[in-house]
Design a protein around this motif. Sequence first.
Motif, mmCIF file in Angstrom:
data_model
loop_
_atom_site.group_PDB
_atom_site.id
_atom_site.type_symbol
_atom_site.label_atom_id
_atom_site.label_comp_id
_atom_site.label_asym_id
_atom_site.label_seq_id
_atom_site.Cartn_x
_atom_site.Cartn_y
_atom_site.Cartn_z
ATOM 1 N N GLU A 1 -33.968 -35.469 -48.146
ATOM 2 C CA GLU A 1 -32.765 -36.569 -47.547
ATOM 3 C C GLU A 1 -32.000 -34.633 -47.126
ATOM 4 N N ILE A 2 -31.157 -35.882 -45.827
ATOM 5 C CA ILE A 2 -30.604 -35.038 -45.114
ATOM 6 C C ILE A 2 -29.987 -33.387 -45.635
ATOM 7 N N VAL A 3 -29.808 -32.451 -45.456
ATOM 8 C CA VAL A 3 -29.004 -31.465 -45.955
ATOM 9 C C VAL A 3 -28.355 -30.108 -45.182
ATOM 10 N N PRO A 4 -27.070 -30.358 -45.645
ATOM 11 C CA PRO A 4 -26.078 -29.396 -44.950
ATOM 12 C C PRO A 4 -27.041 -28.289 -45.041
ATOM 13 N N CYS A 5 -27.546 -26.701 -44.113
ATOM 14 C CA CYS A 5 -28.459 -25.660 -44.217
ATOM 15 C C CYS A 5 -27.126 -24.479 -46.083
ATOM 16 N N LYS A 6 -28.776 -24.329 -46.123
ATOM 17 C CA LYS A 6 -28.336 -23.555 -47.953
ATOM 18 C C LYS A 6 -27.053 -22.526 -47.372
ATOM 19 N N THR A 7 -27.222 -21.941 -47.044
ATOM 20 C CA THR A 7 -26.478 -20.407 -46.708
ATOM 21 C C THR A 7 -25.637 -20.869 -45.182
ATOM 22 N N ASP A 8 -24.816 -19.314 -45.453
ATOM 23 C CA ASP A 8 -23.908 -19.559 -43.413
ATOM 24 C C ASP A 8 -24.996 -19.011 -42.882
ATOM 25 N N GLY A 9 -25.528 -18.286 -43.024
ATOM 26 C CA GLY A 9 -26.327 -17.729 -41.931
ATOM 27 C C GLY A 9 -27.495 -18.224 -42.196
ATOM 28 N N SER A 10 -27.220 -19.112 -42.456
ATOM 29 C CA SER A 10 -28.878 -20.451 -42.289
ATOM 30 C C SER A 10 -28.809 -20.825 -40.692
ATOM 31 N N TYR A 11 -26.775 -21.118 -40.893
ATOM 32 C CA TYR A 11 -26.369 -21.800 -39.663
ATOM 33 C C TYR A 11 -26.705 -21.349 -38.058
ATOM 34 N N ARG A 12 -26.793 -21.462 -37.016
ATOM 35 C CA ARG A 12 -27.134 -20.633 -36.149
ATOM 36 C C ARG A 12 -28.044 -20.988 -34.735
ATOM 37 N N SER A 13 -27.820 -20.698 -33.982
ATOM 38 C CA SER A 13 -28.278 -21.671 -32.425
ATOM 39 C C SER A 13 -29.387 -20.111 -32.535
ATOM 40 N N VAL A 14 -30.057 -21.579 -32.439
ATOM 41 C CA VAL A 14 -32.158 -20.365 -31.443
ATOM 42 C C VAL A 14 -31.652 -21.233 -30.306
ATOM 43 N N GLN A 15 -32.021 -20.566 -29.327
ATOM 44 C CA GLN A 15 -32.400 -20.198 -27.917
ATOM 45 C C GLN A 15 -33.658 -20.326 -27.727
ATOM 46 N N MET A 16 -33.784 -21.648 -26.723
ATOM 47 C CA MET A 16 -35.297 -22.572 -26.291
ATOM 48 C C MET A 16 -35.810 -20.940 -24.943
ATOM 49 N N SER A 17 -36.838 -21.001 -25.463
ATOM 50 C CA SER A 17 -37.865 -20.237 -24.536
ATOM 51 C C SER A 17 -37.956 -20.953 -23.144
ATOM 52 N N GLU A 18 -38.852 -21.360 -21.737
ATOM 53 C CA GLU A 18 -38.681 -21.704 -21.305
ATOM 54 C C GLU A 18 -39.989 -23.045 -21.622
ATOM 55 N N ILE A 19 -40.911 -22.453 -22.298
ATOM 56 C CA ILE A 19 -41.488 -23.772 -22.759
ATOM 57 C C ILE A 19 -41.560 -24.434 -24.083
ATOM 58 N N VAL A 20 -40.629 -24.113 -24.871
ATOM 59 C CA VAL A 20 -40.086 -24.645 -25.577
ATOM 60 C C VAL A 20 -38.982 -26.004 -25.061
ATOM 61 N N TYR A 21 -38.489 -25.522 -24.973
ATOM 62 C CA TYR A 21 -37.334 -26.224 -23.516
ATOM 63 C C TYR A 21 -38.169 -27.592 -22.779
ATOM 64 N N GLN A 22 -39.259 -26.633 -21.876
ATOM 65 C CA GLN A 22 -39.636 -28.116 -21.002
ATOM 66 C C GLN A 22 -40.596 -28.921 -22.183
ATOM 67 N N ALA A 23 -41.086 -28.646 -23.284
ATOM 68 C CA ALA A 23 -42.218 -29.293 -24.182
ATOM 69 C C ALA A 23 -41.017 -30.178 -25.032
ATOM 70 N N LEU A 24 -39.746 -29.996 -24.801
ATOM 71 C CA LEU A 24 -38.738 -30.948 -25.699
ATOM 72 C C LEU A 24 -38.394 -31.331 -24.846
ATOM 73 N N LEU A 25 -37.771 -31.287 -23.455
ATOM 74 C CA LEU A 25 -37.698 -32.520 -22.435
ATOM 75 C C LEU A 25 -38.531 -33.264 -22.575
ATOM 76 N N ASP A 26 -39.822 -32.575 -22.109
ATOM 77 C CA ASP A 26 -40.929 -33.593 -21.952
ATOM 78 C C ASP A 26 -40.879 -35.001 -23.314
ATOM 79 N N TYR A 27 -41.125 -34.320 -24.358
ATOM 80 C CA TYR A 27 -41.217 -34.968 -25.221
ATOM 81 C C TYR A 27 -40.622 -36.210 -25.645
#
Length: 399
Positions: A258-284
């Motif tokens: 089941e999809i549930v909200p993050c467990k703690t406030d600290g878990s809510y965050r924005s993770v930066q995509m490095s170039e390799i992650v960005y390209q991999a997700l874009l292609d995917y």
Amino acid sequence: MGSIQERSGTLYFDFRYKGIRCREQSKLEDTTANRKRMQKILKRIESEITLDLFDYAKYFPKSKRVAKFKAIANKLEEVIEFESDGADFEEFALLWISEKEIEWRKSNYLTVKDVLLLHLIPAFGKKKLSEITKANILNFRSTLAKVTGRSNGKLSASRINHIMTPLRVIMNEAAERFEFNSPWKNIKALPVPRTDIQPFSFDEVSLFLKHVRDDFRCYFLVRFFTGLRTGEIDGLIWSNVDFENRIIKVHQSLVLNEIVPCKTDGSYRSVQMSEIVYQALLDYKAQQPKNQEIVFTTKKGGHLQNKYISRHIWYPTLKASGLSKRNPYQTRHTAATLWMAAGESPEWIAQQMGHSSTTMLFRVYSRYVPNLTRKDGSAFERILAEKFLQNSPESDHEE
């Protein structure tokens, strides 16, 4: 937060009430106008739930859940009185966990419930709360050390501590309610040996990604280079992948399918995509159906199953790569250690990992810390470019 979903061409409500996921089907066709109409109703429902004014029967009079929630309401309204010297452990423990169910995640509730049923109630069930002594508690703990756990081994100190925690909370709560002295005094948790992490080096990550199944290469690349937890990446949706700003918004997690909200406030965050992650997700993404909401799915479009991935993808790939056996959580440790080895700022790394401070970084990953520089991902980006982007499988193929 609830949502409007579609099944067989008609719309239904999907929301949570009293810790229970509720799906209520409508007869409305899946159109933009009908979605807007139901969204307004859903907002009203959620407002009433927040204000404790929601009447399930008012909105869904023919639902089978009406009787269920009525029974829950009646149970909560019952005034259960105990005599301070007459209440037994089982009776109070079951009352206590029923009160906690609405506060906890389903996974936490089921974990504590298992502890009660498998360990605490068999040991203390019919004992009067006020007659349970410190000696009883210590004797119970010593018996746990003799219990056979998984793989025919003894229970670890960590596992024993997890079993003892609900017992401590129950006894202290009972002592406060029924005004007797809690026997839980000066009982300290067992010391837990420090577990050595087994992160991958850059070369080991590269080796793993070369041997992993093509349909899981992007999945594991993202895990290795973002530090997302298993539930976070398995619950990731495309709307939280911000290609424009190159960030992954971590707002939810997959727990018990089941999809549930993050467990703690600290878990809510924005993770930066490095170039390799960005390209991999874009292609995917370009290879996925346009209406697919979940980023990583099974071939049938369902949620990934962690046990299946571990058994059929992760461990076979380690074996094929000639890498030492370690659990999949090491992908998260790998991200942290590679960031630190690259010289990134501990504060930046803690934010990427969802830690409230840098304390855990230095406690767990201290030996990976070089002479730190005050950076924000650029050092790691440079090393990725050197290690991967210039020697990617695509580049090798072109040569």
